[in-house]
Design a protein around this motif. Structure first.
Motif, PDB file in Angstrom:
ATOM      1  N   CYS A 179       0.841  -1.203   0.000  1.00  0.00           N
ATOM      2  CA  CYS A 179       0.000   0.000   0.000  1.00  0.00           C
ATOM      3  C   CYS A 179       0.873   1.250   0.000  1.00  0.00           C
ATOM      4  CB  CYS A 179      -0.926  -0.006   1.219  1.00  0.00           C
ATOM      5  SG  CYS A 179      -2.282  -1.174   1.086  1.00  0.00           S
ATOM      6  N   ASP A 180       1.140   1.760  -1.170  1.00  0.00           N
ATOM      7  CA  ASP A 180       1.912   2.994  -1.313  1.00  0.00           C
ATOM      8  C   ASP A 180       0.949   4.156  -1.518  1.00  0.00           C
ATOM      9  OD1 ASP A 180       4.006   4.696  -1.443  1.00  0.00           O
ATOM     10  OD2 ASP A 180       4.775   4.006  -3.372  1.00  0.00           O
ATOM     11  N   LEU A 181       1.393   5.332  -1.158  1.00  0.00           N
ATOM     12  CA  LEU A 181       0.515   6.500  -1.147  1.00  0.00           C
ATOM     13  C   LEU A 181       0.079   6.926  -2.547  1.00  0.00           C
ATOM     14  CD1 LEU A 181      -0.789   8.790   0.508  1.00  0.00           C
ATOM     15  CD2 LEU A 181       1.345  10.052   0.268  1.00  0.00           C
ATOM     16  N   THR A 182       1.018   7.056  -3.476  1.00  0.00           N
ATOM     17  CA  THR A 182       0.696   7.583  -4.799  1.00  0.00           C
ATOM     18  C   THR A 182      -0.335   6.739  -5.550  1.00  0.00           C
ATOM     19  OG1 THR A 182       2.939   8.506  -4.895  1.00  0.00           O
ATOM     20  CG2 THR A 182       1.698   8.438  -6.937  1.00  0.00           C
ATOM     21  N   PRO A 183      -0.192   5.400  -5.636  1.00  0.00           N
ATOM     22  CA  PRO A 183      -1.225   4.605  -6.310  1.00  0.00           C
ATOM     23  C   PRO A 183      -2.578   4.673  -5.606  1.00  0.00           C
ATOM     24  CG  PRO A 183       0.799   3.347  -6.068  1.00  0.00           C
ATOM     25  CD  PRO A 183       0.945   4.571  -5.246  1.00  0.00           C
ATOM     26  N   LEU A 184      -2.571   4.783  -4.280  1.00  0.00           N
ATOM     27  CA  LEU A 184      -3.827   4.875  -3.537  1.00  0.00           C
ATOM     28  C   LEU A 184      -4.575   6.161  -3.858  1.00  0.00           C
ATOM     29  CD1 LEU A 184      -3.093   3.496   0.047  1.00  0.00           C
ATOM     30  CD2 LEU A 184      -4.915   2.744  -1.480  1.00  0.00           C
ATOM     31  N   LEU A 185      -3.846   7.246  -3.997  1.00  0.00           N
ATOM     32  CA  LEU A 185      -4.488   8.526  -4.311  1.00  0.00           C
ATOM     33  C   LEU A 185      -5.182   8.473  -5.660  1.00  0.00           C
ATOM     34  CD1 LEU A 185      -1.863  11.159  -3.062  1.00  0.00           C
ATOM     35  CD2 LEU A 185      -3.944  10.412  -1.929  1.00  0.00           C
ATOM     36  N   ARG A 186      -4.638   7.712  -6.596  1.00  0.00           N
ATOM     37  CA  ARG A 186      -5.259   7.604  -7.918  1.00  0.00           C
ATOM     38  C   ARG A 186      -6.585   6.853  -7.867  1.00  0.00           C
ATOM     39  NH1 ARG A 186      -0.052   5.661  -9.863  1.00  0.00           N
ATOM     40  NH2 ARG A 186       1.279   7.441 -10.326  1.00  0.00           N
ATOM     41  N   LEU A 187      -6.749   5.997  -6.866  1.00  0.00           N
ATOM     42  CA  LEU A 187      -7.984   5.213  -6.763  1.00  0.00           C
ATOM     43  C   LEU A 187      -9.115   5.980  -6.081  1.00  0.00           C
ATOM     44  CD1 LEU A 187      -6.726   1.650  -5.726  1.00  0.00           C
ATOM     45  CD2 LEU A 187      -7.250   2.519  -8.013  1.00  0.00           C
ATOM     46  N   SER A 188      -8.794   7.089  -5.434  1.00  0.00           N
ATOM     47  CA  SER A 188      -9.821   7.827  -4.700  1.00  0.00           C
ATOM     48  C   SER A 188     -10.748   8.572  -5.648  1.00  0.00           C
ATOM     49  CB  SER A 188      -9.163   8.819  -3.743  1.00  0.00           C
ATOM     50  OG  SER A 188     -10.137   9.596  -3.085  1.00  0.00           O
TER      51      SER A 188
END
Length: 313
Positions: A179-188
């Motif tokens: 769970c890295d921050l940058t890929p997670l932000l793209r899913l929001s």
């Protein structure tokens, strides 16, 4: 639709390094070997420094901290990936995802700033040798290490608190192996501008500023070493700094590519390759880099291994 009326996902699917099943056995074997080398190498460094009183100096104190952080950074990401490959399950719950992301940023920040502190230590040792013991006192070393742990905790916690504001109502497939921050932000599916601004602020504080401090320290070191009349003295100084510069190149070369380059040039494969470098490869290589051509550390490691062999015999 208002964010409060949206249903956020309760888990994510970590797609991993490869979506081809035939490659997973090779990846499992490779990363298991890398992780075991990381654990053994960093634990040996910590034990050797702790057991040898001659190594109770600021340089080795920060090196022991770096080894501990490297071990924890690898442990936070690699074992979960190995379990996912072995069990064929790629899901991770949202709370576990936030916990993993918290510790990833916590130890990543520690790693970055510790490397800069070690550069400052080398600067003082080479440029101000007569005042080294006074400047790098045990009190200052303790304050630097303790303050770093506290600041890392605060920054990482802020990341998590900002993440809890977001809603994930679309795809829950994360093209990463943790769970890295940058890929997670793209899913929001909600506004992530506050998160992205904070990411840039933190990147400036814990990547750009330490990198500038390292460059400034080594600029002064090079000028001081060039003035040394003895060829042996110059060789010893460059040998001491060479291992640290190798670690700097490995760590900052990958993190700058992920967190400071424009998002338009990011791809999932590049992000995963960079993440592998600073979560698996660098923690594995650091013990070798710092022990090579370091006679004091080599001697301490040899004594430690011989002592263990004798005790088992």
């Amino acid at each position: 639709m208002e964010p409060r009326n949206q249903t956020s996902t309760s888990e994510f699917i970590l797609l991993g390094l490869s979506e081809r099943p035939e490659q997973e056995t090779l990846l499992f074997s490779l990363f298991l070997c890398m992780y075991m080398i990381t654990v053994v190498g960093n634990m040996l460094i910590i034990l050797a420094i702790g057991a040898d009183s001659h190594l109770h100096t600021p340089m080795y104190f920060f090196l022991a901290n770096l080894s501990l952080v490297d071990f924890c950074l690898a442990t936070n990401t690699v074992p979960k990936m190995l379990v996912n490959i072995q069990t064929r399950t790629k899901s991770i719950s949202y709370p576990c995802c936030l916990v993993q992301m918290y510790f990833f940023h916590f130890f990543g920040i520690m790693d970055s700033v510790l490397i800069a502190v070690m550069a400052y230590d080398r600067f003082v040792a080479i440029c101000h040798p007569l005042h080294y013991a006074t400047i790098m006192s045990p009190r200052l070393c303790g304050l630097l290490a303790g303050g770093l742990w506290v600041c890392s905790c605060f920054i990482s916690l802020t990341h998590i608190l900002l993440m809890t504001r977001l809603v994930f109502c679309g795809s829950n497939e994360l093209p990463h192996y943790f769970c890295d921050l940058t890929p997670l932000l793209r899913l929001s599916c909600t506004d992530t501008s506050a998160n992205r601004i904070f990411v840039l602020m933190v990147a400036g504080m814990v990547i750009a500023m330490p990198c500038i401090c390292i460059l400034a320290s080594y600029a002064h070191i090079i000028m001081a070493v060039v003035k040394v009349s003895s060829a042996g003295g110059r060789k010893k100084a460059f040998s001491t700094c060479g291992s640290h510069l190798s670690v700097v190149a490995l760590f900052y070369g990958t993190t700058i590519g992920v967190y400071l380059c424009p998002s338009s040039i990011h791809t999932a494969m590049k992000e995963k390759a960079s993440a592998v470098m600073y979560t698996a490869v660098t923690p594995m290589l650091n013990p070798f880099i710092y022990s090579l051509r370091n006679r004091d550390l080599e001697g301490a490691l040899r004594k430690l291994v011989n002592r263990k062999i004798t005790s088992f015999s």
